[in-house]
Design a protein around this motif. Structure first.
Motif, PDB file in Angstrom:
ATOM      1  N   UNK A   1      -0.757 -32.460  -9.263  1.00 46.45           N
ATOM      2  CA  UNK A   1      -0.918 -31.851  -7.876  1.00 46.45           C
ATOM      3  C   UNK A   1      -0.659 -33.191  -7.251  1.00 46.45           C
ATOM      4  N   UNK A   2      -1.266 -34.408  -7.534  1.00 47.95           N
ATOM      5  CA  UNK A   2      -0.916 -35.605  -6.770  1.00 47.95           C
ATOM      6  C   UNK A   2       0.423 -36.126  -6.675  1.00 47.95           C
ATOM      7  N   UNK A   3       0.887 -35.872  -8.001  1.00 45.24           N
ATOM      8  CA  UNK A   3       2.319 -36.548  -8.074  1.00 45.24           C
ATOM      9  C   UNK A   3       3.078 -35.649  -7.086  1.00 45.24           C
TER      10      UNK A   3
ATOM     11  N   UNK B   1      12.528 -33.976  -6.568  1.00 49.46           N
ATOM     12  CA  UNK B   1      11.724 -34.062  -7.902  1.00 49.46           C
ATOM     13  C   UNK B   1      10.330 -33.473  -8.053  1.00 49.46           C
ATOM     14  N   UNK B   2      10.034 -33.167  -9.188  1.00 50.15           N
ATOM     15  CA  UNK B   2       8.855 -32.057  -9.324  1.00 50.15           C
ATOM     16  C   UNK B   2       8.198 -32.595 -10.483  1.00 50.15           C
ATOM     17  N   UNK B   3       6.860 -32.416 -10.693  1.00 51.15           N
ATOM     18  CA  UNK B   3       5.934 -32.754 -11.815  1.00 51.15           C
ATOM     19  C   UNK B   3       5.568 -31.383 -12.286  1.00 51.15           C
ATOM     20  N   UNK B   4       5.673 -31.428 -13.572  1.00 52.51           N
ATOM     21  CA  UNK B   4       5.141 -30.184 -14.401  1.00 52.51           C
ATOM     22  C   UNK B   4       4.018 -30.465 -15.407  1.00 52.51           C
ATOM     23  N   UNK B   5       3.063 -29.861 -15.495  1.00 46.95           N
ATOM     24  CA  UNK B   5       2.198 -29.832 -16.680  1.00 46.95           C
ATOM     25  C   UNK B   5       3.060 -29.597 -17.695  1.00 46.95           C
ATOM     26  N   UNK B   6       2.509 -29.875 -19.249  1.00 47.58           N
ATOM     27  CA  UNK B   6       3.314 -29.388 -20.380  1.00 47.58           C
ATOM     28  C   UNK B   6       3.030 -27.823 -20.443  1.00 47.58           C
ATOM     29  N   UNK B   7       1.940 -27.507 -19.981  1.00 43.74           N
ATOM     30  CA  UNK B   7       1.779 -25.857 -19.992  1.00 43.74           C
ATOM     31  C   UNK B   7       2.632 -25.209 -19.027  1.00 43.74           C
ATOM     32  N   UNK B   8       2.963 -25.966 -17.774  1.00 48.55           N
ATOM     33  CA  UNK B   8       4.082 -25.245 -17.096  1.00 48.55           C
ATOM     34  C   UNK B   8       5.391 -25.076 -17.598  1.00 48.55           C
TER      35      UNK B   8
END
Lengths: 410, 232
Positions: free
Chosen positions: A234-236, A244-251
């Motif tokens: 969320x912060x990233x 650019x986007x950040x994803x969790x491994x679950x996403x």
């Protein structure tokens, strides 16, 4: 103790019968088997799921930053990452697909480019069966065991690699010279082929093959233990530049995780039928018991027993069967799970299916993982269903008028 | 006059296909405290039905029933359960002991159903087991007792809640003559000791003759034996 509970226990454990009634043990065995199967299946399914999750995290890290499929310069991601104190390692990656030729055999594996100077950051050392990730240089390659077996290569062999851009050059009648790479490592992730790259090369080699200059396709982020990947993402996502986007491994693995959860839920659902069959058997046994004891129920009514006391009496019997059956089932399941590997070893070797197990499930030992929630669901379902199994016969008993019950021929 | 049990104008019909059989027609019966009454009649004459109606174990089609001062005709059976336990004791031809419980536990169970505390029920059960002469066999299961002994346990069970009335439905029907005599002696003695009225349903003229008042049920009506007119 109220008389109806006392009588319920006495009917299960009559005076003079040290080990209880046959009805009790037959019913208890049914519940125990159902619960044992549920616990074992749920734990093993949980274990498979957990193994897959571990591999997902190990392969990609807890957080991945990518450019929605477009290459980007890693500095854009490294800025926000360097300000975080929950980041253990952040390593760049480039990935794609290539054609490999070896002795005129073409294959089309996925390829990943990594920075061997940051080998620790990838956390892939445990995958390496021969050689080290840190041993990679620009004209070398690490090959997955599956691919190595498929084309018949080993350490020290050379393979020819063609990138899609080289193949594109064919259209302009260019002479294509493949990249010749020496195999310096062989790795094995023990996972589905399409989830694992077939080749690992240095980031520079990959950037050359794909003409990326200094760009990458993703930055793999490992967080310190105990950190929240959701908070980090969320912060990233607030700090990362546009594109650019950040994803969790679950996403990132949402569809695979959904399948795993779905499989586990379906197994629970299907296995609940086993408990339902056991419960149905209890209900039938209880019903027969009530029919057999019709006159006794009549006499209890004549002595002043209330309908609700008779209902509680028979439901309590179902509950007792549920408690003891569930306990026996859970203990049996824990024993089976404790000795699962010797049991599986004997069974698979006896049936000649050991290699198949390893080939298709990738596990040399049977993984087990269970949560408190699994146990709460299984135990409470078994207790509830067992208690309800006594309800129908109990209601039948309670509805009888004493005189009608005493007149029965049963 | 105070009655521990009274029934007035009791009607009972059974339907058998299109046919309706009037089993009881305007039955009146009044039971005084501590007295013994017998009901005789042919098989199917409605003796047991009348007994069940008196105990409110079966519904009548008409008439009223009083247990002491309480009219119980229209009360729901579930509400009457506890009252029945304390007011009436019942003895049946087939004993109906709970097979999983020993003799003493069978008697205690009836006391507990009647609302007694465990200790009170146990003391009372031991007292009654002594009274019926089974104090040596209180830990025997019903299967380990003879028919006569089982019926004695059933008598003790019926009296555990100190009922005002003991309803006995052919209590000697399954017993040989000698044992039947002993049970009859016992019933009359314990009812006298416990000051409970006895309503005895029997086929036997001999046993009936030992009660204070004797009735015969015939064609749905009740006639007192020795009286010029029927009770109604």
């Amino acid at each position: 103790m109220p008389w109806f509970l006392y009588l319920a226990l006495k009917q299960l454990f009559p005076s003079g019968k040290r080990f209880g009634s046959f009805f009790f043990w037959a019913s208890t065995l049914g519940v125990a088997l159902g619960v044992a199967v549920l616990v074992v299946v749920q734990s093993v399914m949980g274990g498979f799921g957990q193994e897959h999750r571990d591999r997902m995290v190990k392969l990609t890290g807890e957080v991945v930053i990518d450019g929605n499929g477009r290459p980007f310069y890693p500095a854009a991601a490294m800025g926000p990452l360097s300000e975080r104190d929950d980041v253990q390692a952040a390593v760049p990656m480039a990935n794609g697909m290539v054609m490999v030729m070896y002795r005129n055999i073409p294959v089309f594996p996925q390829i990943v480019g990594v920075d061997p100077t940051q080998a620790d950051g990838y956390g892939w050392d445990s995958f390496m069966k021969q050689g080290q990730l840190s041993a990679l240089y620009d004209d070398s390659v690490a090959v997955s065991r599956t691919l190595a077996d498929q084309i018949g290569v080993g350490i020290g062999d050379y393979i020819e690699v063609y990138s899609p851009l080289m193949l594109e050059g064919l259209k302009q009648d260019e002479v294509i010279l493949p990249r010749e790479l020496e195999i310096v490592a062989i790795y094995d992730v023990d996972w589905y082929e399409n989830m694992v790259p077939g080749l690992i090369v240095t980031l520079r080699t990959m950037q050359d093959l794909y003409e990326l200059n200094d760009a990458v396709h993703s930055v793999q982020v490992r967080l310190k233990p105990g950190s929240s990947e959701i908070d980090a993402v969320q912060e990233l996502n607030r700090q990362l530049p546009l594109g650019l986007r950040a994803l969790t491994w679950k996403q990132r693995f949402a569809s695979q995780l959904w399948v795993l959860d779905f499989e586990k839920t379906m197994m629970l659902f299907i296995n609940l039928f086993i408990v339902a069959v056991a419960v149905f058997a209890i209900a039938i046994a209880q019903l027969l018991n009530v029919v057999r004891k019709t006159r006794e129920i009549g006499i209890l009514g004549a002595m002043g027993a209330r309908a609700r006391e008779l209902v509680i009496q028979y439901c309590f019997q179902g509950f007792c069967i549920g408690v003891i059956g569930t306990t026996v089932g859970v203990v049996s399941a824990v024993l089976i799970l404790t000795f699962r590997n010797p049991i599986i070893d004997v069974l698979t070797r006896a049936t000649g299916s050991y290699d198949t197990l390893v080939q298709f499930y990738f596990f040399y030992r049977l993984p087990v993982h269970y949560t408190v929630q699994d146990f709460v669901v299984i135990i409470s379902s078994a207790l509830l269903l067992s208690t309800l199994a006594g309800l129908i016969p109990a209601l039948r008993a309670a509805r009888m008028r004493p005189a009608e019950a005493l007149r029965t021929e049963a | 006059m105070h009655y521990v049990l009274s029934v007035d104008d009791i009607q009972k019909r059974f339907r058998s296909g299109p046919r309706e059989i009037q089993v009881l027609q305007g039955i009146h019966l009044y039971v005084r405290p501590g007295e013994s009454i017998s009901l005789r009649g042919a098989s199917g004459s409605g003796k047991t039905t009348l007994l069940n109606i008196m105990a409110r174990m079966e519904d009548a089609d008409g008439g009223t029933i009083h247990w002491g001062e309480r009219e119980v005709t229209a009360q729901r059976s579930s509400r009457l359960a506890r009252v029945r336990a304390r007011h009436l004791g019942m003895v049946f031809q087939s004993y109906y002991l709970v097979p999983e419980l020993n003799a003493l536990q069978n008697v205690v169970l009836a006391g507990r159903i009647g609302g007694m505390k465990r200790k009170e029920a146990l003391d009372r059960a031991r007292e009654l087991m002594g009274l019926v002469g089974l104090d040596e066999r209180e830990h025997h299961l019903p299967t380990q007792l003879s028919g006569g002994e089982r019926q004695r346990v059933a008598v003790a069970r019926a009296l555990v809640n100190r009922p005002d009335v003991l309803l006995a439905d052919e209590p000697t029907g399954n017993l040989d003559e000698t044992t039947g005599d002993l049970i009859m002696d016992l019933l009359l003695k314990v009812c006298q000791d416990q000051q409970a009225a006895l309503v005895l349903v029997t086929h036997s003229r001999v046993f009936a003759a030992r009660t204070e008042r004797q009735y015969e049920l015939h064609a749905g009506t009740l006639h007192e034996v020795g009286a010029e007119t029927s009770e109604d």
